[in-house]
Scaffold this active site. Structure first.
Site, PDB file in Angstrom:
ATOM      1  N   ILE A 120       0.842  -1.203   0.000  1.00  0.00           N
ATOM      2  CA  ILE A 120       0.000   0.000   0.000  1.00  0.00           C
ATOM      3  C   ILE A 120       0.874   1.249   0.000  1.00  0.00           C
ATOM      4  O   ILE A 120       0.715   2.134  -0.844  1.00  0.00           O
ATOM      5  CB  ILE A 120      -0.959  -0.008   1.203  1.00  0.00           C
ATOM      6  CG1 ILE A 120      -1.892  -1.201   1.116  1.00  0.00           C
ATOM      7  CG2 ILE A 120      -1.763   1.293   1.255  1.00  0.00           C
ATOM      8  CD1 ILE A 120      -2.600  -1.522   2.402  1.00  0.00           C
ATOM      9  N   THR A 178       2.371  -7.905   3.315  1.00  0.00           N
ATOM     10  CA  THR A 178       2.732  -7.979   1.897  1.00  0.00           C
ATOM     11  C   THR A 178       3.536  -9.224   1.561  1.00  0.00           C
ATOM     12  O   THR A 178       3.400  -9.776   0.464  1.00  0.00           O
ATOM     13  CB  THR A 178       3.527  -6.719   1.493  1.00  0.00           C
ATOM     14  OG1 THR A 178       2.708  -5.574   1.733  1.00  0.00           O
ATOM     15  CG2 THR A 178       3.927  -6.759   0.029  1.00  0.00           C
ATOM     16  N   ILE A 199      -3.566 -13.003  -4.534  1.00  0.00           N
ATOM     17  CA  ILE A 199      -4.716 -13.030  -5.437  1.00  0.00           C
ATOM     18  C   ILE A 199      -5.153 -11.613  -5.796  1.00  0.00           C
ATOM     19  O   ILE A 199      -5.266 -10.744  -4.928  1.00  0.00           O
ATOM     20  CB  ILE A 199      -5.915 -13.760  -4.779  1.00  0.00           C
ATOM     21  CG1 ILE A 199      -5.502 -15.152  -4.281  1.00  0.00           C
ATOM     22  CG2 ILE A 199      -7.091 -13.839  -5.739  1.00  0.00           C
ATOM     23  CD1 ILE A 199      -4.982 -16.065  -5.353  1.00  0.00           C
ATOM     24  N   HIS A 230      -8.369 -10.209  -6.663  1.00  0.00           N
ATOM     25  CA  HIS A 230      -9.774 -10.609  -6.629  1.00  0.00           C
ATOM     26  C   HIS A 230     -10.587  -9.853  -7.671  1.00  0.00           C
ATOM     27  O   HIS A 230     -10.338  -8.679  -7.953  1.00  0.00           O
ATOM     28  CB  HIS A 230     -10.358 -10.349  -5.239  1.00  0.00           C
ATOM     29  CG  HIS A 230      -9.773 -11.215  -4.174  1.00  0.00           C
ATOM     30  ND1 HIS A 230     -10.162 -12.519  -3.974  1.00  0.00           N
ATOM     31  CD2 HIS A 230      -8.813 -10.971  -3.251  1.00  0.00           C
ATOM     32  CE1 HIS A 230      -9.477 -13.037  -2.969  1.00  0.00           C
ATOM     33  NE2 HIS A 230      -8.649 -12.118  -2.510  1.00  0.00           N
ATOM     34  N   LYS A 282     -12.512 -16.410   3.020  1.00  0.00           N
ATOM     35  CA  LYS A 282     -12.862 -17.239   1.881  1.00  0.00           C
ATOM     36  C   LYS A 282     -12.393 -18.680   2.032  1.00  0.00           C
ATOM     37  O   LYS A 282     -12.364 -19.433   1.071  1.00  0.00           O
ATOM     38  CB  LYS A 282     -12.281 -16.619   0.600  1.00  0.00           C
ATOM     39  CG  LYS A 282     -12.759 -15.186   0.370  1.00  0.00           C
ATOM     40  CD  LYS A 282     -12.053 -14.535  -0.789  1.00  0.00           C
ATOM     41  CE  LYS A 282     -12.505 -13.092  -0.966  1.00  0.00           C
ATOM     42  NZ  LYS A 282     -12.056 -12.212   0.130  1.00  0.00           N
ATOM     43  N   ILE A 308      -6.759  -2.552   5.798  1.00  0.00           N
ATOM     44  CA  ILE A 308      -6.741  -3.002   4.404  1.00  0.00           C
ATOM     45  C   ILE A 308      -6.494  -4.508   4.369  1.00  0.00           C
ATOM     46  O   ILE A 308      -5.398  -4.989   4.057  1.00  0.00           O
ATOM     47  CB  ILE A 308      -5.687  -2.233   3.574  1.00  0.00           C
ATOM     48  CG1 ILE A 308      -5.816  -0.730   3.821  1.00  0.00           C
ATOM     49  CG2 ILE A 308      -5.869  -2.553   2.095  1.00  0.00           C
ATOM     50  CD1 ILE A 308      -7.112  -0.103   3.392  1.00  0.00           C
ATOM     51  N   GLU A 309      -7.530  -5.261   4.707  1.00  0.00           N
ATOM     52  CA  GLU A 309      -7.473  -6.717   4.611  1.00  0.00           C
ATOM     53  C   GLU A 309      -7.917  -7.115   3.204  1.00  0.00           C
ATOM     54  O   GLU A 309      -8.076  -6.265   2.327  1.00  0.00           O
ATOM     55  CB  GLU A 309      -8.385  -7.330   5.680  1.00  0.00           C
ATOM     56  CG  GLU A 309      -9.823  -6.845   5.622  1.00  0.00           C
ATOM     57  CD  GLU A 309     -10.698  -7.478   6.670  1.00  0.00           C
ATOM     58  OE1 GLU A 309     -10.535  -8.676   6.935  1.00  0.00           O
ATOM     59  OE2 GLU A 309     -11.555  -6.770   7.227  1.00  0.00           O
ATOM     60  N   CYS A 344      22.719 -22.812  -1.877  1.00  0.00           N
ATOM     61  CA  CYS A 344      23.166 -21.492  -2.345  1.00  0.00           C
ATOM     62  C   CYS A 344      23.350 -20.469  -1.222  1.00  0.00           C
ATOM     63  O   CYS A 344      24.009 -19.443  -1.416  1.00  0.00           O
ATOM     64  CB  CYS A 344      22.183 -20.933  -3.375  1.00  0.00           C
ATOM     65  SG  CYS A 344      20.504 -20.691  -2.751  1.00  0.00           S
TER      66      CYS A 344
END
Length: 477
Positions: A12, A41, A47, A49, A250, A334-335, A441
């Site tokens: 954001i 983040t 996704i 949406h 969901k 901000i979900e 690595c």
């Protein structure tokens, strides 16, 4: 004196900074962690949406649909992988079917295009691996997938390349109203001054808001655990497969990633601790149970890693984007579908700043284009050979699992925002993300970091402060 300070260097804050970078402004992003994209983040479902789930008329609905429409152009400009693979919300019984019809109606009111319900043979043809118990599904062709931390890194890097400053390890401890501007003070005592503040601090937006006297909302973490399977499993499904949603989310989804892995999760458990990202046996068991109900033949033995993320759930039920005080803007709660909405959130914040008097004059030399971090991997053999002729470091493979070269790792360390630890290199290049998870690595990457950052080998960390890898040299006398 800055014109705008953005608090929080997640997706954001990154998108807002990039939007502001197009104008003749002095902008700084401050972040309490040692790298960008370190909060929600770096650990979410990745996704984009379509926009059928959020309530009609809500900010979530408006910004989700707008952000989803903007995402193809944004990712193209930033050189970030994006795939419009579509999504399916599956149902098992009549109750699920009723909910799916409600989602269809809601999605159409929200402006989502091409939504429809599929059943029977058509559904099985779309996703052959679906359980035989699945009776119907809502098909959303505009659903997509993206890599959230790659997008945040690219957005912040592009903003920095266009003049935005980044202050890491800057945990805001106090905000002072200096009559006409704000003083932003870090936990270490560093002070910055700015005319405007954008509070995009994720789980800590409520804490930042309280510093200017705003007690109008609270944010709590919702814990979500994930299981990631090997790349050979990424073709098991082509769509993002959701269960019929509940008030907690969901459910367990099954989706390919843009890098061809298969992702399962998340769980959904409300918590109080904003730092608890521990994965649990109970979480894994729940993911496996639900995933088996949704899709047949998931090869759980191909699991390469697991992780946990914390969603910032606001107390209002909607995105909280407002201005409780002059020249101060909250971007909180901000979900989901936050990632999908981020380009539109940046646009919305820009409008709020303009309404409060910030003058926007476009830069003549603004460049929205960023070179893809995966440019070498996607080059043809002829193009790779030409790159290697110019820089031999691209001819040395360091990460065998993901075929990442020394040249790509050096670019990550040298390119804004610069990688400073092992996980920083991982998020920028995918080195250490394969089957061995850095076992082969890792030591070579530590050597490269130590050399490039001019620090002792044992000073290189896994993920910033407190994550020491090497305690000392075993053969020193």
């Amino acid at each position: 004196m800055y014109d705008v300070i953005v608090i929080g260097a997640g997706i954001i804050g990154g998108m807002i900074a990039r939007k502001l970078a197009a104008y003749d402004l002095q902008v700084c992003v401050v972040e309490k962690e040692g790298d960008v994209a370190m909060g929600a983040t770096k650990a979410n479902s990745a996704i984009v949406h379509a926009g059928f789930d959020a309530a009609e008329g809500s900010l979530k609905a408006k910004l989700n649909v707008r952000g989803s429409e903007m995402m193809p152009q944004v990712t193209k400009e930033l050189g970030v992988k994006y795939r419009r693979n579509g999504s399916l919300v599956i149902g098992f019984d009549e109750e699920d079917k009723k909910t799916i019809h409600e989602l269809l109606a809601r999605g159409r009111k929200n402006g989502v295009k091409d939504l429809r319900i599929v059943e029977g043979e058509e559904l099985k043809k779309l996703e052959p691996a679906l359980s035989d118990k699945v009776s119907c599904a809502l098909h959303a062709p505009t659903g997509a997938i993206v890599c959230p931390y790659e997008l945040a890194i690219a957005a912040i890097g592009n903003a920095m390349d266009n003049g935005v400053d980044l202050e890491l390890d800057f945990e805001v401890s106090e905000i002072r109203d200096l009559s006409g501007c704000y003083g932003v003070i870090s936990a270490t005592g560093k002070k910055l001054e700015t005319k405007y503040i954008v509070n995009a601090a994720g789980l800590y937006t409520d804490k930042i808001a309280k510093m200017i006297g705003d007690l109008s909302f609270a944010v709590h973490p919702r814990k979500g655990e994930y299981i990631l399977l090997d790349k050979e499993c990424g073709s098991l499904v082509s769509h993002t497969v959701f269960r019929t949603p509940t008030k907690m989310g969901k459910g367990i989804l099954i989706t390919p990633t843009v890098d061809q892995n298969l992702l399962l999760g998340p769980t959904s458990v409300d918590r109080e601790d904003k730092e608890d990202t521990a994965a649990t046996a109970e979480g894994f068991a729940e993911i496996i149970r639900q995933a088996k109900e949704n899709v047949e033949g998931i090869p759980f033995g191909k699991t390469i890693t697991s992780f946990c993320g914390l969603r910032a759930v606001g107390s209002t039920g909607d995105f909280i984007i407002n201005s409780p005080k002059e020249r101060f803007i909250n971007v909180a709660g901000i979900e989901s579908p936050g990632l999908s909405a981020t380009p539109a959130i940046a646009e919305y914040v820009w409008e709020l700043l303009a309404a409060q008097g910030l003058i926007f004059v476009e830069k003549s030399d603004y460049n929205p284009i960023r070179k893809p971090a995966h440019a070498f991997r996607e080059a043809s053999m002829e193009e790779k050979n030409e790159i290697i002729r110019k820089d031999r470091s691209f001819g040395k493979v360091v990460c065998r699992c993901e075929s990442i070269t020394e040249g790509e790792i050096l670019e990550a360390i040298r390119t804004n925002p610069k990688a400073r630890d092992l996980d920083g290199v991982k998020r920028r290049t995918r080195a250490q993300m394969g089957r061995c998870q850095g076992g082969f690595c890792g030591p070579q990457i530590v050597e490269l970091l130590a050399r490039e950052l001019n620090m002792p080998y044992e000073a290189v960390t896994k993920s910033g402060k407190g994550s020491v890898i090497n305690m000392g040299r075993t053969k020193e006398v």
